[in-house]
Design a protein around this motif. Structure first.
Motif, PDB file in Angstrom:
ATOM      1  N   HIS A 198       0.851  -1.181   0.000  1.00 33.56           N
ATOM      2  CA  HIS A 198       0.000   0.000   0.000  1.00 33.56           C
ATOM      3  C   HIS A 198       0.890   1.235   0.000  1.00 33.56           C
ATOM      4  CE1 HIS A 198      -2.801  -2.759   2.540  1.00 33.56           C
ATOM      5  NE2 HIS A 198      -2.887  -3.052   1.253  1.00 33.56           N
ATOM      6  N   ALA A 199       0.662   2.141  -0.904  1.00 33.57           N
ATOM      7  CA  ALA A 199       1.436   3.379  -0.955  1.00 33.57           C
ATOM      8  C   ALA A 199       0.486   4.501  -1.377  1.00 33.57           C
ATOM      9  CB  ALA A 199       2.593   3.250  -1.939  1.00 33.57           C
ATOM     10  N   PHE A 200       0.345   5.505  -0.532  1.00 38.78           N
ATOM     11  CA  PHE A 200      -0.638   6.547  -0.812  1.00 38.78           C
ATOM     12  C   PHE A 200      -0.262   7.826  -0.073  1.00 38.78           C
ATOM     13  CE2 PHE A 200      -1.935   3.683   2.552  1.00 38.78           C
ATOM     14  CZ  PHE A 200      -2.165   4.531   3.631  1.00 38.78           C
ATOM     15  N   PRO A 201      -0.678   8.986  -0.589  1.00 37.67           N
ATOM     16  CA  PRO A 201      -0.389  10.251   0.097  1.00 37.67           C
ATOM     17  C   PRO A 201      -1.293  10.401   1.319  1.00 37.67           C
ATOM     18  CG  PRO A 201      -1.731  10.664  -1.829  1.00 37.67           C
ATOM     19  CD  PRO A 201      -1.386   9.207  -1.865  1.00 37.67           C
ATOM     20  N   GLN A 202      -0.852  11.189   2.259  1.00 36.72           N
ATOM     21  CA  GLN A 202      -1.578  11.355   3.522  1.00 36.72           C
ATOM     22  C   GLN A 202      -1.655  12.827   3.888  1.00 36.72           C
ATOM     23  OE1 GLN A 202       0.318   9.879   7.172  1.00 36.72           O
ATOM     24  NE2 GLN A 202      -1.572   8.756   7.614  1.00 36.72           N
ATOM     25  N   TYR A 203      -2.816  13.278   4.328  1.00 34.96           N
ATOM     26  CA  TYR A 203      -2.959  14.655   4.784  1.00 34.96           C
ATOM     27  C   TYR A 203      -2.124  14.865   6.042  1.00 34.96           C
ATOM     28  CZ  TYR A 203      -6.815  15.565   1.586  1.00 34.96           C
ATOM     29  OH  TYR A 203      -7.589  15.745   0.460  1.00 34.96           O
TER      30      TYR A 203
END
Length: 205
Positions: A198-203
């Protein structure tokens, strides 16, 4: 995902076979994006050929439902008959492909039905990943301690632009493929291993 330049290999060196993969397009995505169809395809990939009744028992569904959705999967080329099994009217199914690749253009498709299928598909895969991890955590004491020490449940936070994250994903996939190509299913103690990435941007708060 960027493709690496092909390397020339002497013809005398046998090349490992890659698992058959299907790139999802709008039509095939709509055909697959149903929770039960995703579960059926996953079961056939993981456990091998089965009948609709066997799959119904495994997934706690009615055989009528599994039979219908298997036919829909077959119409889109995800599953097919297994002619080496079954007698009389008994119909056995097998996975026609061992992997699916998500075409990122699907995210921007203007068709609301396709965008809805994207959401169904992605959320179902996320649910399956969580179920698999929880199953391992609940059964880890049944396994030899060597497996407990070999598993991993890490997370990392990096600061990267999109193109660097794409590069990182590609390198990780290449590394996994290297282990797939050199895998020996008959090695002592070998077991099927699941890896989630899983690889995703985060606030940031």
């Amino acid at each position: 995902m960027p493709e690496s330049e092909p390397q020339s290999v002497p013809p005398s060196v046998p090349q490992p076979e890659k698992p058959l993969s299907r790139t999802l397009d709008p039509r095939s995505l709509r055909g697959l994006a149903h929770p039960l169809r995703i579960q059926l395809l996953r079961a056939l990939r993981h456990y091998g050929p089965a009948t609709a009744s066997q799959l119904a028992e495994r997934l706690d569904e009615s055989s009528g439902a599994t039979s219908y959705h298997l036919r829909q999967l077959a119409a889109h080329g995800f599953v097919e008959d297994d002619p080496t099994r079954g007698k009389g009217r008994e119909r056995w199914w097998k996975a026609a492909v061992q992997g699916t690749t998500f075409d990122e253009s699907l995210y921007e498709n203007p068709d609301p039905e396709v965008r809805g299928a994207v959401e169904v598909y992605l959320h179902e895969i996320a649910t399956i990943h969580a179920q698999e991890l929880n199953t391992w955590l609940g059964t880890r004491h049944d396994w030899d301690q060597a497996w407990t020490g070999s598993t991993d449940m890490s997370d990392f936070t990096l600061r990267l632009p999109p193109e660097r994250l794409r590069e990182l994903n590609a390198r990780i996939h290449d590394l996994i493929d290297a282990y797939r190509d050199s895998a020996d299913p008959d090695a002592p103690g070998a077991a099927r291993v699941r890896m989630h990435l899983h690889a995703f941007p985060q606030y940031e708060n």
